[in-house]
Design an enzyme around this catalytic site. Structure first.
Site, short mmCIF file in Angstrom:
data_model
loop_
_atom_site.label_atom_id
_atom_site.label_comp_id
_atom_site.label_asym_id
_atom_site.label_seq_id
_atom_site.Cartn_x
_atom_site.Cartn_y
_atom_site.Cartn_z
N HIS A 39 57.88 -48.69 15.57
CA HIS A 39 58.11 -47.32 16.04
C HIS A 39 58.03 -46.36 14.85
CE1 HIS A 39 59.57 -44.16 18.63
NE2 HIS A 39 60.41 -43.81 17.68
N ARG A 70 54.19 -50.71 39.61
CA ARG A 70 54.51 -51.08 38.22
C ARG A 70 54.95 -52.54 38.15
NH1 ARG A 70 56.34 -49.36 33.20
NH2 ARG A 70 55.65 -47.24 33.48
C1 GRF Z 1 52.10 -46.40 15.63
O1 GRF Z 1 52.66 -45.42 14.80
C2 GRF Z 1 53.13 -46.96 16.58
O2 GRF Z 1 54.38 -47.11 16.03
C3 GRF Z 1 53.14 -45.87 17.61
O3 GRF Z 1 51.78 -45.55 17.81
C4 GRF Z 1 51.09 -45.80 16.60
C5 GRF Z 1 49.98 -46.74 16.90
O4 GRF Z 1 48.99 -46.68 15.93
N1 GRF Z 1 53.83 -46.28 18.81
P1 GRF Z 1 47.77 -47.67 15.91
O5 GRF Z 1 47.24 -47.80 17.34
O6 GRF Z 1 48.24 -48.99 15.38
O7 GRF Z 1 46.78 -47.02 15.01
#
Ligand code: GRF
Length: 187
Positions: free
Chosen positions: A108, A64
């Protein structure tokens, strides 16, 4: 304001940023879009939009730390003012955070500090809350922690599935991300 956007999936939030830039509504330069794996739609749609793309494939590195160092170097090579984690599903190291201190933005799909982690939508539904939403925040070395910039609530409706709720959240999340970038670019 130069930005690098990191994705792991479909990149619909990223698409809203691309659209806003193209429409002249968002004054940022998308220096590059990067992913942690091959074959993401986020990278595909970025190349189609004529953007610079890169992949630092998590599975191609023995450790990682080595992946993280390669990602840090690649992102730094674009000298971004802001790095956007837009559906980027990898935790980055403290070294990455230090390299982009105060510049690493995350979105998020929940009202942080509630329901952090990879399943924010599912966890909110499982808990039984009636209102959830989305958060745009500066990321630190924790999981979905760091100073909150913007939040908006989304009501959970009877009959919602994780998918239907996530899609409604993303409608709001896309707007919140574009508005946040516009506000940062205006400073
Ligand atoms: C979003 O809701 C983001 O917050 C979450 O995954 C989703 C990604 O969606 N972590 P996208 O790839 O932008 O369609």
């Amino acid at each position: 304001m130069r930005i690098v956007v990191l994705v792991s999936g479909t990149g619909s939030n990223l698409q809203s940023v691309i659209d806003a830039v193209k429409a002249g509504e968002l004054d940022v330069e998308i220096a590059a879009v990067g992913a942690d794996r091959e074959g993401t739609y986020g990278v595909e749609r970025s190349s189609e939009a004529g953007l610079e793309t890169f992949v630092v494939n998590f599975n191609s590195f023995p450790t990682r730390d080595e992946w993280d160092a390669a990602l840090t170097a690649r992102v730094a090579s674009y000298a971004p003012d802001v790095v956007v984690s837009s559906g980027f599903m990898r935790i980055v190291s403290a070294d990455f955070i230090a390299a982009f201190h105060g510049k690493y933005l995350n979105t998020h799909p929940a009202l942080l500090p509630a329901f952090p982690g990879a399943h924010g939508v599912r966890d909110a539904m499982a808990y039984g809350v009636k209102v959830t939403g989305c958060t745009v925040h500066w990321a630190d070395a924790g999981v979905d922690t760091g100073p909150i910039i913007a939040q908006e609530a989304v009501t959970i409706e009877p009959g919602d599935t994780e998918e239907s709720l996530h899609e409604r959240i993303k409608v709001v999340e896309r707007r919140l991300l574009v508005n946040t970038l516009a506000a940062l670019a205006a400073v």
